[in-house]
Motif scaffolding. Structure first.
Motif, short mmCIF file in Angstrom:
data_model
loop_
_atom_site.label_atom_id
_atom_site.label_comp_id
_atom_site.label_asym_id
_atom_site.label_seq_id
_atom_site.Cartn_x
_atom_site.Cartn_y
_atom_site.Cartn_z
N LYS A 134 7.42 -18.11 15.84
CA LYS A 134 6.68 -17.03 16.51
C LYS A 134 7.06 -15.66 15.96
CE LYS A 134 4.82 -20.16 19.03
NZ LYS A 134 3.57 -20.71 18.56
N HIS A 135 7.20 -15.58 14.64
CA HIS A 135 7.54 -14.32 13.98
C HIS A 135 6.28 -13.57 13.57
CE1 HIS A 135 11.57 -16.17 12.59
NE2 HIS A 135 11.75 -15.47 13.69
N GLY A 136 6.25 -12.28 13.89
CA GLY A 136 5.28 -11.39 13.28
C GLY A 136 5.87 -10.93 11.95
N TRP A 137 5.07 -10.26 11.15
CA TRP A 137 5.60 -9.79 9.86
C TRP A 137 6.78 -8.85 10.07
CZ3 TRP A 137 0.29 -8.48 7.21
CH2 TRP A 137 -0.38 -9.68 6.93
N HIS A 138 6.71 -8.02 11.11
CA HIS A 138 7.81 -7.09 11.40
C HIS A 138 9.08 -7.84 11.79
CE1 HIS A 138 5.37 -7.74 14.97
NE2 HIS A 138 6.46 -7.54 15.70
N ASP A 139 8.94 -9.00 12.45
CA ASP A 139 10.11 -9.81 12.78
C ASP A 139 10.74 -10.39 11.52
OD1 ASP A 139 9.92 -9.62 15.66
OD2 ASP A 139 8.23 -11.00 15.55
N LYS A 140 9.90 -10.82 10.59
CA LYS A 140 10.41 -11.37 9.34
C LYS A 140 11.16 -10.30 8.54
CE LYS A 140 7.02 -15.03 8.67
NZ LYS A 140 7.94 -16.14 8.59
N LEU A 141 10.57 -9.11 8.46
CA LEU A 141 11.20 -8.03 7.69
C LEU A 141 12.54 -7.59 8.30
CD1 LEU A 141 8.02 -5.94 6.87
CD2 LEU A 141 9.46 -7.15 5.23
N ALA A 142 12.62 -7.55 9.62
CA ALA A 142 13.84 -7.08 10.28
C ALA A 142 14.80 -8.22 10.62
CB ALA A 142 13.48 -6.32 11.56
N LYS A 143 14.37 -9.45 10.35
CA LYS A 143 15.19 -10.64 10.67
C LYS A 143 15.55 -10.68 12.16
CE LYS A 143 17.05 -11.19 6.07
NZ LYS A 143 16.89 -10.06 5.22
N THR A 144 14.50 -10.58 12.98
CA THR A 144 14.68 -10.61 14.43
C THR A 144 13.83 -11.73 15.04
OG1 THR A 144 12.90 -8.99 14.75
CG2 THR A 144 15.16 -8.15 14.64
N ASP A 145 14.16 -12.08 16.26
CA ASP A 145 13.41 -13.05 17.05
C ASP A 145 13.09 -12.42 18.40
OD1 ASP A 145 13.64 -15.26 15.21
OD2 ASP A 145 15.69 -15.55 15.90
N VAL A 146 11.98 -12.85 18.98
CA VAL A 146 11.67 -12.49 20.35
C VAL A 146 11.76 -13.78 21.14
CG1 VAL A 146 9.99 -11.48 21.95
CG2 VAL A 146 10.20 -10.58 19.61
N VAL A 147 12.70 -13.80 22.07
CA VAL A 147 13.01 -15.04 22.79
C VAL A 147 12.94 -14.80 24.30
CG1 VAL A 147 14.49 -15.91 20.93
CG2 VAL A 147 15.50 -14.58 22.77
N TYR A 148 12.88 -15.90 25.02
CA TYR A 148 12.87 -15.83 26.47
C TYR A 148 14.26 -15.57 27.01
CZ TYR A 148 8.11 -17.49 26.45
OH TYR A 148 6.77 -17.59 26.25
N ARG A 149 14.31 -14.82 28.08
CA ARG A 149 15.56 -14.64 28.82
C ARG A 149 15.81 -15.93 29.58
NH1 ARG A 149 17.55 -9.68 29.05
NH2 ARG A 149 16.28 -8.01 28.26
N GLU A 150 16.74 -15.91 30.44
CA GLU A 150 17.09 -17.11 31.20
C GLU A 150 16.14 -17.38 32.36
OE1 GLU A 150 19.47 -14.75 30.20
OE2 GLU A 150 19.83 -16.08 28.51
N SER A 151 15.02 -16.67 32.45
CA SER A 151 14.08 -16.89 33.55
C SER A 151 13.14 -18.05 33.22
CB SER A 151 13.25 -15.63 33.79
OG SER A 151 12.29 -15.49 32.77
N ARG A 152 12.33 -18.45 34.19
CA ARG A 152 11.38 -19.54 33.99
C ARG A 152 9.95 -19.00 33.92
NH1 ARG A 152 12.75 -24.79 37.14
NH2 ARG A 152 10.83 -25.15 36.03
N LEU A 153 9.78 -17.68 33.83
CA LEU A 153 8.46 -17.06 33.80
C LEU A 153 7.60 -17.60 32.67
CD1 LEU A 153 6.63 -14.90 35.05
CD2 LEU A 153 7.64 -13.28 33.47
N HIS A 154 8.24 -17.90 31.54
CA HIS A 154 7.48 -18.33 30.36
C HIS A 154 6.69 -19.61 30.61
CE1 HIS A 154 11.17 -20.71 29.88
NE2 HIS A 154 10.41 -21.55 29.23
N GLU A 155 7.09 -20.41 31.56
CA GLU A 155 6.38 -21.67 31.82
C GLU A 155 4.94 -21.44 32.25
OE1 GLU A 155 8.80 -23.77 34.62
OE2 GLU A 155 10.43 -24.04 33.16
N TYR A 156 4.64 -20.28 32.79
CA TYR A 156 3.28 -19.96 33.23
C TYR A 156 2.37 -19.55 32.07
CZ TYR A 156 5.39 -20.04 37.83
OH TYR A 156 6.05 -20.42 38.95
N PHE A 157 2.94 -19.26 30.91
CA PHE A 157 2.16 -18.75 29.79
C PHE A 157 2.10 -19.71 28.63
CE2 PHE A 157 3.49 -15.12 32.23
CZ PHE A 157 2.27 -14.44 32.39
N GLU A 158 2.44 -20.95 28.83
CA GLU A 158 2.40 -21.93 27.75
C GLU A 158 1.20 -22.82 27.89
OE1 GLU A 158 6.14 -23.91 27.70
OE2 GLU A 158 7.16 -22.12 27.03
#
Length: 158
Positions: A134-158
């Protein structure tokens, strides 16, 4: 680590950009006579000068909003929050490839790199949808990830 996908990141973006855009438009109304430009344009859409003036000011509003958003993201993602208010509300954060908080310098690189994701028809942002990590080009260039915190909110968006 569970990577945050395109839609949850898009919702976080909307949460962040709407108030920024409202503030920028309000400032243009109050201090740059955008209200008068808008009224003149709406009164006679065949008036080429009014149309050019409206388009120029509208573009300035869009570009300034984007610039403010970039600075805001750089400040927030490099802070202990590890993300903007929209990201926090959606339960996601920005980390380096080891899962650690990114430095302010890395945050600046990541957010300036968003210009490369933005310019070719937003393709660098849409890349998130098809990328395994789930990298955008800006994530690839900066070597970063966008990840879920320890919450369960993400289950509603999958």
């Amino acid at each position: 680590m569970k990577y945050a996908g395109f839609w949850i990141r898009t919702i976080a973006y909307v949460i962040d950009i709407v108030p920024i855009s409202i503030i920028v438009v309000t400032l243009f109304y109050l201090y740059a006579d955008f209200g008068e430009t808008w009224t003149t344009y709406r009164a006679d859409r065949t008036n080429v000068d009014a149309r050019v003036q409206f388009m120029a000011e509208r573009n300035w509003i869009r570009e300034i909003s984007f610039g403010v958003w970039l600075v805001y993201c750089a400040l927030m993602e490099g802070s202990p929050f590890q993300g903007t208010l929209g990201k926090r509300l959606m339960g996601i954060r920005v980390v380096d490839r080891l899962g650690n908080r990114i430095t302010f310098g890395c945050s600046i690189i990541r957010n300036l790199s968003k210009i490369t994701s933005y310019l070719p028809f937003l393709m660098g942002f849409f890349w998130i949808a098809g990328s395994r990590q789930k990298h955008g080009w800006h994530d690839k260039l900066a070597k970063t990830d966008v990840v879920y915190r320890e919450s369960r909110l993400h289950e509603y968006f999958e």
